[in-house]
Scaffold this motif. Sequence first.
Motif, PDB file in Angstrom:
ATOM      1  N   GLU A 184      24.562  17.086  11.609  1.00 34.00           N
ATOM      2  CA  GLU A 184      23.620  17.047  10.496  1.00 34.00           C
ATOM      3  C   GLU A 184      23.305  18.456   9.993  1.00 34.00           C
ATOM      4  O   GLU A 184      23.231  18.699   8.783  1.00 34.00           O
ATOM      5  N   ARG A 185      23.155  19.392  10.906  1.00 32.21           N
ATOM      6  CA  ARG A 185      22.851  20.767  10.498  1.00 32.21           C
ATOM      7  C   ARG A 185      24.018  21.383   9.732  1.00 32.21           C
ATOM      8  O   ARG A 185      23.818  22.116   8.764  1.00 32.21           O
ATOM      9  N   ALA A 186      25.236  21.072  10.164  1.00 32.31           N
ATOM     10  CA  ALA A 186      26.417  21.583   9.465  1.00 32.31           C
ATOM     11  C   ALA A 186      26.512  20.990   8.065  1.00 32.31           C
ATOM     12  O   ALA A 186      26.842  21.693   7.092  1.00 32.31           O
ATOM     13  N   ILE A 231      32.024  25.583   9.093  1.00 29.16           N
ATOM     14  CA  ILE A 231      30.575  25.771   9.222  1.00 29.16           C
ATOM     15  C   ILE A 231      30.085  25.224  10.555  1.00 29.16           C
ATOM     16  O   ILE A 231      29.252  25.842  11.229  1.00 29.16           O
ATOM     17  N   LYS A 232      30.595  24.061  10.945  1.00 33.12           N
ATOM     18  CA  LYS A 232      30.176  23.456  12.208  1.00 33.12           C
ATOM     19  C   LYS A 232      30.488  24.376  13.383  1.00 33.12           C
ATOM     20  O   LYS A 232      29.653  24.569  14.275  1.00 33.12           O
ATOM     21  N   GLN A 258      24.973  35.213   2.109  1.00 32.41           N
ATOM     22  CA  GLN A 258      26.420  35.068   2.082  1.00 32.41           C
ATOM     23  C   GLN A 258      26.952  34.700   3.466  1.00 32.41           C
ATOM     24  O   GLN A 258      26.337  34.995   4.497  1.00 32.41           O
ATOM     25  N   ALA A 259      28.125  34.049   3.465  1.00 34.21           N
ATOM     26  CA  ALA A 259      28.707  33.546   4.713  1.00 34.21           C
ATOM     27  C   ALA A 259      28.989  34.651   5.725  1.00 34.21           C
ATOM     28  O   ALA A 259      28.836  34.449   6.929  1.00 34.21           O
ATOM     29  N   ASP A 260      29.392  35.842   5.262  1.00 34.54           N
ATOM     30  CA  ASP A 260      29.709  36.910   6.209  1.00 34.54           C
ATOM     31  C   ASP A 260      28.458  37.382   6.947  1.00 34.54           C
ATOM     32  O   ASP A 260      28.523  37.771   8.118  1.00 34.54           O
TER      33      ASP A 260
END
Length: 222
Positions: A151-153, A172-173, A91-93
């Motif tokens: 690219e990773r983002a 995200i970046k 999860q993002a958190d």
Amino acid sequence: MKGNIAIDGPAGAGKSTVARLLAARLGYLYIDTGAMYRALTWKALRQGISPDDSRRLVELAQETTIRLEDRGARDVAVYCDGEEVTTAIRQADISRQVSLVASVPGVRQRLVEFQREMAASNRVVMDGRDIGTWVLPRAPYKFFLTASLEERARRRHRELLAAGQSVELETIKEEIRQRDALDSGREVAPLKPAPDAIIIDTGQMTVEDVVARLLALIVANQ
């Protein structure tokens, strides 16, 4: 063939996917060290422990059991104190907090003990951020996978969307940028290539291309 394989790199470089596939091709055990730090972060957040509370985090690491189970078909399950957390830790958190938890020296010391014990067979593919420099410095095969921040983002954004999580690409970046800074700047075992690691930019490569490249390099250096 015998000899551990260390794969390092920043978030989103593709190292976990590549490491899992490489292990399957070689018949090795795949060890996702990042999942171990994520599992501890998951437990800390669930217990209301702040990522800034180093003392309590070290205590938590000492009393926690984290297990990785290879279920075949490129699938590795993660258990924290017997509870499966394979999906929960993505999860993002968790992603936002894991670098803070992983930067605590006592936490790293405890989890590195687990990781070295698992690598005792000399037949593991282990990925993380300090495998070649700190966890398995004597591994005969060391690789450092990287790619541009953009690219990773994009890759992480696609992964989250596929998992049903709606997050802005720019968010995200920025999170990856901050995580890079934390991982590279920590005092203990910072993110960096081992002096003898082979650096591979995966930005314009498919996963299969990267796996094939690593296999060719391993065969050439036996």
